[in-house]
Design an enzyme around this catalytic site. Sequence first.
Site, mmCIF file in Angstrom:
data_model
loop_
_atom_site.group_PDB
_atom_site.id
_atom_site.type_symbol
_atom_site.label_atom_id
_atom_site.label_comp_id
_atom_site.label_asym_id
_atom_site.label_seq_id
_atom_site.Cartn_x
_atom_site.Cartn_y
_atom_site.Cartn_z
ATOM 1 N N CYS A 81 0.838 -1.205 0.000
ATOM 2 C CA CYS A 81 0.000 0.000 0.000
ATOM 3 C C CYS A 81 0.870 1.251 0.000
ATOM 4 O O CYS A 81 1.974 1.257 0.553
ATOM 5 C CB CYS A 81 -0.887 0.052 1.240
ATOM 6 S SG CYS A 81 -1.905 -1.389 1.542
ATOM 7 N N ASP A 82 0.327 2.307 -0.587
ATOM 8 C CA ASP A 82 0.973 3.605 -0.478
ATOM 9 C C ASP A 82 -0.095 4.686 -0.561
ATOM 10 O O ASP A 82 -1.043 4.560 -1.342
ATOM 11 C CB ASP A 82 2.010 3.824 -1.585
ATOM 12 C CG ASP A 82 2.841 5.071 -1.320
ATOM 13 O OD1 ASP A 82 3.786 4.982 -0.512
ATOM 14 O OD2 ASP A 82 2.528 6.132 -1.892
ATOM 15 N N SER A 83 0.066 5.727 0.239
ATOM 16 C CA SER A 83 -0.908 6.816 0.251
ATOM 17 C C SER A 83 -0.207 8.157 0.119
ATOM 18 O O SER A 83 0.866 8.378 0.694
ATOM 19 C CB SER A 83 -1.717 6.810 1.556
ATOM 20 O OG SER A 83 -2.446 5.617 1.707
ATOM 21 N N GLY A 118 -2.830 3.674 -3.149
ATOM 22 C CA GLY A 118 -2.562 2.630 -4.129
ATOM 23 C C GLY A 118 -2.389 1.290 -3.441
ATOM 24 O O GLY A 118 -1.764 1.209 -2.373
#
Length: 215
Positions: A81-83, A118
């Site tokens: 995950c990435d934010s 993402g």
Amino acid sequence: MRFVLASQSPARLGVLRSAGFDPSVVVSGVDEDAVAASLTDPAPAELVRALATAKAEKVFETLVGSHSDHVGSADMVIVGCDSMLSINGEMVGKPITPEAARERWASMAGKSGELLTGHAIIRVENGEKTKETSGTEGTIVRFGTPSQEEIDAYIASGEPLQVAGGFTLDGLGGWFIEGIDGDFSSVIGISLPLTRRLLAEVGVSVVDLWTRPAS
């Protein structure tokens, strides 16, 4: 089937545990700046998806490369995950320093931004990568206008320094958020609706990963 979270975020882990999962946590250690620099003028959604994919791929390499019978050869799904926050025409991540956090809040107070998360999923069967997919979720966040004293206290807490956009929705930062339009869990760090859809794309049902009955 083992569920591996490729993130050290306690907020993401908390969301998954509340939703019935018991993830294994393996931190990727990916150089996010290097991944971003390798892309040519990426769209915001492309950037967070690429970062999430890099994290999932790194953890896959770590686990399979360990040659451990209970890790490398297991059936599992790995989720990266990435934010990042898109606001004022700029993509921003973690402020890291108090000075950056103060500037961040000065620029976004009273405004709205889009928190983009993402996700990337890799399915592993018998130690081999069999399927992978990725996607993004965007949620509009409407920021309040905290007083200087409130901002000083919030920054002194240390909370905004290590979170995407310099705020949380489920912690102290929640006092300064007027509302959201979209997925609550995505703003915390991992979108349950998006994760469910992506798991289905690799042939996994969320109900098969629940580790406790619904209460």
